[in-house]
Design an enzyme around this catalytic site. Structure first.
Site, PDB file in Angstrom:
ATOM      1  N   ASN A 282       1.783   3.551   6.462  1.00  0.00           N
ATOM      2  CA  ASN A 282       1.073   4.546   7.204  1.00  0.00           C
ATOM      3  C   ASN A 282       1.348   3.751   8.672  1.00  0.00           C
ATOM      4  O   ASN A 282       0.546   2.934   8.918  1.00  0.00           O
ATOM      5  CB  ASN A 282      -0.336   4.725   6.846  1.00  0.00           C
ATOM      6  CG  ASN A 282      -0.725   5.680   7.523  1.00  0.00           C
ATOM      7  OD1 ASN A 282      -0.282   6.057   8.688  1.00  0.00           O
ATOM      8  ND2 ASN A 282      -2.171   5.938   7.359  1.00  0.00           N
TER       9      ASN A 282
ATOM     10  N   HIS B 114       2.858  13.515   8.333  1.00  0.00           N
ATOM     11  CA  HIS B 114       2.417  12.197   8.555  1.00  0.00           C
ATOM     12  C   HIS B 114       2.548  11.330   7.151  1.00  0.00           C
ATOM     13  O   HIS B 114       2.140  11.961   6.123  1.00  0.00           O
ATOM     14  CB  HIS B 114       0.889  12.350   9.029  1.00  0.00           C
ATOM     15  CG  HIS B 114       0.175  10.900   9.073  1.00  0.00           C
ATOM     16  ND1 HIS B 114       0.725   9.973   9.594  1.00  0.00           N
ATOM     17  CD2 HIS B 114      -1.043  10.660   8.500  1.00  0.00           C
ATOM     18  CE1 HIS B 114      -0.146   8.662   9.423  1.00  0.00           C
ATOM     19  NE2 HIS B 114      -1.130   9.297   8.850  1.00  0.00           N
TER      20      HIS B 114
ATOM     21  N   CYS C  99      -4.355   9.260  13.665  1.00  0.00           N
ATOM     22  CA  CYS C  99      -2.775   9.423  12.920  1.00  0.00           C
ATOM     23  C   CYS C  99      -2.365  10.858  13.227  1.00  0.00           C
ATOM     24  O   CYS C  99      -1.278  11.217  13.039  1.00  0.00           O
ATOM     25  CB  CYS C  99      -3.058   9.487  11.483  1.00  0.00           C
ATOM     26  SG  CYS C  99      -3.671   7.678  10.893  1.00  0.00           S
TER      27      CYS C  99
HETATM   28  O1  UT7 Z   1      -3.503   8.264   7.887  1.00  0.00           O
HETATM   29  C1  UT7 Z   1      -4.865   8.550   8.015  1.00  0.00           C
HETATM   30  C2  UT7 Z   1      -5.397   9.421   6.837  1.00  0.00           C
HETATM   31  N1  UT7 Z   1      -5.421   8.431   5.481  1.00  0.00           N
HETATM   32  C3  UT7 Z   1      -5.126   8.773   4.287  1.00  0.00           C
HETATM   33  O2  UT7 Z   1      -4.738   9.996   4.452  1.00  0.00           O
HETATM   34  C4  UT7 Z   1      -5.607   8.107   3.454  1.00  0.00           C
HETATM   35  C5  UT7 Z   1      -6.187   8.907   2.368  1.00  0.00           C
HETATM   36  N2  UT7 Z   1      -6.765   8.182   1.226  1.00  0.00           N
HETATM   37  C6  UT7 Z   1      -5.911   7.656   0.257  1.00  0.00           C
HETATM   38  O3  UT7 Z   1      -4.392   7.722   0.453  1.00  0.00           O
HETATM   39  C7  UT7 Z   1      -6.398   6.963  -1.232  1.00  0.00           C
HETATM   40  O4  UT7 Z   1      -7.809   7.590  -1.289  1.00  0.00           O
HETATM   41  C8  UT7 Z   1      -6.390   5.618  -1.235  1.00  0.00           C
HETATM   42  C9  UT7 Z   1      -4.850   5.281  -1.167  1.00  0.00           C
HETATM   43  C10 UT7 Z   1      -6.900   5.078  -0.152  1.00  0.00           C
HETATM   44  C11 UT7 Z   1      -7.054   5.039  -2.292  1.00  0.00           C
HETATM   45  O5  UT7 Z   1      -6.757   5.617  -3.492  1.00  0.00           O
HETATM   46  P1  UT7 Z   1      -7.584   6.308  -4.473  1.00  0.00           P
HETATM   47  O6  UT7 Z   1      -6.767   6.959  -5.715  1.00  0.00           O
HETATM   48  O7  UT7 Z   1      -8.595   7.097  -3.933  1.00  0.00           O
HETATM   49  O8  UT7 Z   1      -8.371   4.875  -5.019  1.00  0.00           O
HETATM   50  P2  UT7 Z   1      -9.986   4.589  -4.776  1.00  0.00           P
HETATM   51  O9  UT7 Z   1     -10.435   4.275  -3.645  1.00  0.00           O
HETATM   52  O10 UT7 Z   1     -10.590   5.599  -5.768  1.00  0.00           O
HETATM   53  O11 UT7 Z   1     -10.099   3.292  -5.873  1.00  0.00           O
HETATM   54  C12 UT7 Z   1      -9.616   3.148  -7.097  1.00  0.00           C
HETATM   55  C13 UT7 Z   1      -9.910   1.698  -7.473  1.00  0.00           C
HETATM   56  C14 UT7 Z   1     -11.124   0.951  -6.912  1.00  0.00           C
HETATM   57  O12 UT7 Z   1     -11.546   0.380  -8.076  1.00  0.00           O
HETATM   58  P3  UT7 Z   1     -12.838   0.755  -8.926  1.00  0.00           P
HETATM   59  O13 UT7 Z   1     -13.954   1.146  -7.965  1.00  0.00           O
HETATM   60  O14 UT7 Z   1     -12.354   2.064  -9.703  1.00  0.00           O
HETATM   61  O15 UT7 Z   1     -13.134  -0.286 -10.030  1.00  0.00           O
HETATM   62  C15 UT7 Z   1     -10.804   0.131  -5.987  1.00  0.00           C
HETATM   63  O16 UT7 Z   1     -11.734  -0.832  -5.780  1.00  0.00           O
HETATM   64  O17 UT7 Z   1      -8.762   0.736  -6.995  1.00  0.00           O
HETATM   65  C16 UT7 Z   1      -9.350  -0.171  -6.280  1.00  0.00           C
HETATM   66  N3  UT7 Z   1      -8.586  -0.855  -5.236  1.00  0.00           N
HETATM   67  C17 UT7 Z   1      -7.465  -1.507  -5.369  1.00  0.00           C
HETATM   68  N4  UT7 Z   1      -7.134  -2.308  -6.218  1.00  0.00           N
HETATM   69  C18 UT7 Z   1      -5.832  -2.793  -6.099  1.00  0.00           C
HETATM   70  C19 UT7 Z   1      -8.837  -0.215  -3.930  1.00  0.00           C
HETATM   71  N5  UT7 Z   1      -7.762  -0.767  -3.234  1.00  0.00           N
HETATM   72  C20 UT7 Z   1      -6.961  -1.671  -4.050  1.00  0.00           C
HETATM   73  C21 UT7 Z   1      -5.879  -2.476  -4.086  1.00  0.00           C
HETATM   74  N6  UT7 Z   1      -5.419  -3.180  -5.010  1.00  0.00           N
HETATM   75  N7  UT7 Z   1      -5.336  -2.637  -2.706  1.00  0.00           N
END
Ligand code: UT7
Length: 325
Positions: free
Chosen positions: A282, A252, A119
């Site tokens: 993204n 980005h 990225c």
């Molecule tokens: O471009 C390259 C660089 N990439 C990035 O910069 C991405 C950086 N990371 C992020 O943007 C965020 O960490 C994410 C958007 C990927 C995730 O957001 P988060 O607030 O960190 O969520 P999380 O991974 O802590 O997940 C929270 C919950 C989980 O459930 P439990 O374990 O708390 O029960 C996931 O299973 O959300 C659940 N979850 C979803 N629920 C509905 C994960 N993906 C989804 C989904 N829909 N698509």
């Protein structure tokens, strides 16, 4: 490292973009996988993404963006000395996307190569092109970011597949910016120790590839917040500038919350930040040139404006670029 010799920077004279025809909303995704528009929007800011058809390959989209940038700059393919393409999803391992675009544009002069920095690829490509130009190895370089991440996604993994989209953006860099204009500074970093928090378990971006993207989103988020803040600070302080000097942040586009964090750190108003993540999701190496192209073409970014760009991606790789338009 600081420059001991001052050489004329490259200036940016053209922008162009291409987005696939097909738009897929969060609600449409929610009919196929266990997710919701509410979750995607509140966690990331994404509302929809463009997804490429079979015909919309990296070469196809890169060529469209390149032609748009040439048109903007009022240049012809024969005016270009080199093409640098930032991509993690080339149509083939080789020939590179760059040389295939060279052929598609009817160019027989110059050189082309692809560069892989996930990225952050566009920032790395800008920096590379700027240095070629400063070293007088080229006068005009087409820098393209293009991705078909939809081919790399595991469409059953809701933690990654909702986050990405496809597209291409291109810019033209030319020699002889006036003092204080053009690419004032580029900062590049990588730290291979964190390769396992965002990676593809194989190679090649064609639709038959078994290679799929894997990400520990929480860890990547944590690194993004600290590294991006440091990278923008580093670029500004080298030039004796602060957030107050910046007209536009063109970040980005991975997550609205990460973008807001950097903007807050720089004390920028929301209307000084170019945001496309809501509509494009993204698009990896394509996200900055897509956003830049949009804001230049709609008249927000004007001649003389100071633009700060930043990105973090797999590798880990990260960096920033400061541009006086
Ligand atoms: O471009 C390259 C660089 N990439 C990035 O910069 C991405 C950086 N990371 C992020 O943007 C965020 O960490 C994410 C958007 C990927 C995730 O957001 P988060 O607030 O960190 O969520 P999380 O991974 O802590 O997940 C929270 C919950 C989980 O459930 P439990 O374990 O708390 O029960 C996931 O299973 O959300 C659940 N979850 C979803 N629920 C509905 C994960 N993906 C989804 C989904 N829909 N698509």
């Amino acid at each position: 490292m600081s420059n001991s010799v001052t050489l004329a920077n490259a200036k940016l004279t053209g922008v162009g973009a291409y987005l696939p025809q097909k738009i897929v909303t969060n609600d449409e995704l929610a009919t196929r996988i266990d997710t919701s528009d509410e979750w995607i929007r509140t966690r990331t800011g994404i509302r929809q993404r463009h997804l490429a058809s079979e015909e919309e390959t990296s070469v196809f989209m890169a060529k469209k963006a390149a032609l748009a940038a040439l048109d903007y700059a009022q240049l012809k393919p024969e005016d270009i000395d080199g093409i640098i393409v930032a991509t993690s999803t080339p149509d083939q391992v080789f020939p590179s996307v760059a040389v295939r675009v060279q052929a598609e544009l009817g160019m027989t002069q110059g050189f082309g190569f692809d560069l892989s920095a996930a990225c952050s690829g566009f920032i790395f490509a800008l920096s590379t092109a700027n240095n070629f130009i400063k070293a007088r190895q080229a006068e005009r370089i087409l820098v393209i970011g293009v991705e078909v991440f939809s081919r790399l996604l595991d469409w059953s993994d809701r933690t990654t597949c909702v986050l990405f989209g496809d597209g291409a953006g291109a810019v033209i860099l030319e020699a002889n910016a006036k003092k204080g204009e053009g690419l004032l500074s580029t900062k590049l970093h990588s730290d291979g120790r964190y390769g396992d928090i965002l990676y593809v378990d194989g190679a090649a971006g064609n639709s038959d590839s078994k290679a799929k993207l894997k990400m520990n989103g929480r860890e990547v988020f944590r690194h993004a917040v600290t590294h991006l803040a440091d990278a923008v600070e580093e670029a500004l302080s080298e030039q004796g500038l602060t957030g107050a000097d910046i007209h536009w942040l063109v970040p980005h586009q991975a997550n609205q919350r990460i973008i807001d964090g950097v903007a807050r750190k720089l004390q920028l108003d929301a209307n000084q930040v170019v945001v496309t993540v809501d509509r494009h999701a993204n698009t990896s190496a394509a996200s900055i040139p897509l956003a830049l192209s949009e804001a230049v073409k709609d008249g927000r970014i004007k001649k003389g404006d100071l633009i700060l760009m930043e990105a973090l991606g797999g590798g880990l790789t990260w960096g920033s670029a400061l541009l006086r338009f």
